[in-house]
Design an enzyme around this catalytic site. Structure first.
Site, mmCIF file in Angstrom:
data_model
loop_
_atom_site.group_PDB
_atom_site.id
_atom_site.type_symbol
_atom_site.label_atom_id
_atom_site.label_comp_id
_atom_site.label_asym_id
_atom_site.label_seq_id
_atom_site.Cartn_x
_atom_site.Cartn_y
_atom_site.Cartn_z
ATOM 1 N N LYS A 110 -9.742 11.040 -16.042
ATOM 2 C CA LYS A 110 -10.182 11.874 -14.919
ATOM 3 C C LYS A 110 -10.238 11.102 -13.609
ATOM 4 O O LYS A 110 -10.297 11.689 -12.540
ATOM 5 C CB LYS A 110 -11.524 12.510 -15.243
ATOM 6 C CG LYS A 110 -11.386 13.452 -16.443
ATOM 7 C CD LYS A 110 -12.427 14.541 -16.438
ATOM 8 C CE LYS A 110 -12.116 15.591 -17.488
ATOM 9 N NZ LYS A 110 -12.356 15.110 -18.865
HETATM 10 C C1 LIG Z 1 -11.844 15.878 -19.920
HETATM 11 C C2 LIG Z 1 -11.373 15.126 -21.090
HETATM 12 C C3 LIG Z 1 -10.463 15.684 -21.994
HETATM 13 C C4 LIG Z 1 -9.962 17.092 -21.861
HETATM 14 O O1 LIG Z 1 -9.070 17.243 -20.774
HETATM 15 P P1 LIG Z 1 -8.689 18.699 -20.257
HETATM 16 O O2 LIG Z 1 -7.784 18.464 -19.084
HETATM 17 O O3 LIG Z 1 -9.975 19.347 -19.850
HETATM 18 O O4 LIG Z 1 -8.042 19.416 -21.365
HETATM 19 C C5 LIG Z 1 -10.016 14.901 -23.045
HETATM 20 N N1 LIG Z 1 -10.469 13.642 -23.224
HETATM 21 C C6 LIG Z 1 -11.350 13.085 -22.383
HETATM 22 C C7 LIG Z 1 -11.830 11.701 -22.663
HETATM 23 C C8 LIG Z 1 -11.836 13.796 -21.295
HETATM 24 O O5 LIG Z 1 -12.700 13.219 -20.460
#
Ligand SMILES: *Cc1c(COP(=O)(O)O)cnc(C)c1O
Length: 437
Positions: A110
């Site tokens: 993220k």
């Molecule tokens: C947010 C997140 C996900 C999921 O990602 P999306 O784009 O919401 O499908 C998977 N793994 C981790 C570690 C995350 O922080």
């Protein structure tokens, strides 16, 4: 310049510019926005992609995507200032690769979206204060907090479910303070997401406080993720073989970005939507029925989403044609037990440590083709570094892993949060009390 329209092909004559879409991510009908047109990349670029580095690929792809909405040299600066950490394609076996997306400051993928968005917002809205509201199931909060921390003219409110994120995740978002405000909600992530949506629909409030969101409903969060699919492709040596990518998914922003990359012309044979027992999407892919459920707690907590809000964008990008979607996407769900078993298996076989989310990515490939076919490049995304889940990993693997310096920084700092119930009025009160606008 790129234009955005609402999903469901509502009001197609109301079009948002990139700036409008970033600052008002719920469009004119309070629906998500998608690009009116997804521009194709040059075949020439794809054939020479190995020659470009990470930032050059990001610049090329985002420039095509945005179609002149941000002047080239400004975009270059934004990318160089936000995408300033590595991405690694780790080869585990002849036909198996782990795309490590966790080398950013908060050790989760993220960081890409959050840092890029932060720089975009301060570029687009540099003459007034912007309020950023986000709901987090764990990693969004820390990445957003880090991306916006001390960024001039921004104030950030992070909604997170009390007792449902890890100790380190909570420390990461409650210890920065200054322009970062952690709001601890006595409820689930879905409650937080519903409160966020409620706030965004209140146009009077959003206008008064210049509110936007850093959640993946914001298109500027998705765009850098579109770019890294191309980077993954550039790192694959034998491009004559088909490529299958498995994405551990929760709110489906990452997969949405992948489908946009695909629509731009990236040659991917199959995407695997890999989920934990929050299996709304795998069920949709089997039955055609999209039925949101209450989210269930798992060890891959950032994926505990019962109403994955981005998936509708994918459905829309395929014109609501389930057969077309199924040609490109397979979906599977896995239990905690399977997740733990795969962590142990991969450690034993490849001496490689997976966090619980990445483990689900690995499982998706295994279920799809047993990773047995040497004529396929199998890639799974690793979305977080295992040290964020130290207690679990130590326990499963019977080892003692080190926590990186970056994470240790916040552990001894004091947690500060504002506790509220799931009532949206409580949240609005908190904003009113704290806001500097
Ligand atoms: C947010 C997140 C996900 C999921 O990602 P999306 O784009 O919401 O499908 C998977 N793994 C981790 C570690 C995350 O922080």
């Amino acid at each position: 310049m790129i234009k955005f329209v609402s999903i469901y092909k509502k009001n197609q004559d109301v079009k948002y510019s990139f700036k409008e879409a970033v600052l008002n991510p719920l469009g004119p009908d309070n629906e998500l926005l998608i690009p009116e047109i997804i521009h194709k990349i040059d075949h020439e670029f794809i054939s020479k992609i190995d020659k470009y580095n990470l930032q050059e690929i990001f610049l090329y792809i985002s420039n095509i995507f945005l179609d002149g909405s941000i002047p080239y040299y400004d975009l270059k600066k934004i990318i160089n200032n936000s995408i300033n950490f590595p991405l690694n394609l780790k080869k585990l076996d002849k036909n198996l690769f782990c795309f490590e997306l966790f080398h950013g400051p908060t050790l989760a993928f993220k960081d890409f979206g959050a840092r890029f968005l932060a720089k975009i917002i301060s570029y687009l809205n540099n003459d007034c204060i912007t309020t950023i509201v986000s709901a987090t199931s764990g990693d969004t909060g820390s990445a957003v907090a880090d991306g916006f921390y001390q960024l001039k003219n921004t104030q950030v409110f992070l909604l997170y479910p009390s007792n449902k994120i890890s100790f380190i995740q909570e420390k990461q978002l409650t210890t920065l303070n200054e322009n970062i405000h952690a709001i601890e909600v006595d409820g689930t992530f879905d409650d937080c997401q519903a409160m966020l949506k409620g706030i965004l629909k209140d146009k009077q409030l959003t206008n008064k406080y210049n509110i936007t969101t850093a959640n993946s409903i914001n298109i500027a969060r998705i765009l850098p993720q579109v770019c890294y699919y191309f980077y993954a492709y550039s790192l694959i040596k034998d491009k004559s073989k088909d490529i299958v990518i498995s994405i551990p998914s929760g709110n489906y922003g990452n997969l949405t970005a992948g489908i946009m990359a695909y629509k731009m012309g990236l040659p991917i044979k199959k995407f695997i939507a890999s989920s934990n027992i929050n299996d709304v999407v795998p069920i949709y892919l089997r039955t055609g029925n999209f039925i949101p459920k209450k989210s269930q707690l798992t060890i891959s907590n950032a994926m505990d989403v019962g109403n994955p809000s981005n998936f509708i964008r994918i459905i829309d990008l395929f014109n609501y044609n389930l057969d077309e979607i199924k040609k490109v996407i397979n979906g599977y769900s896995f239990t905690d037990l399977e997740t733990i078993k795969a962590i142990k298996f991969v450690y034993k076989k490849y001496k490689y440590i997976l966090d619980p989310h990445s483990s689900i990515g690995f499982l998706g490939l295994e279920k799809y083709n047993n990773i047995g076919n040497y004529n396929i490049n199998n890639i799974f995304f690793s979305t977080a570094h295992y040290s964020k889940f130290k207690d679990l990993i130590d326990n499963y693997l019977n080892i003692k892993i080190e926590i990186p310096e970056r994470l240790l920084k916040c552990i001894n700092k004091e947690k500060k949060s504002i506790k509220i119930d799931t009532n949206i009025a409580s949240f609005i009160n908190a904003i009113k009390k704290i806001s500097i606008i």
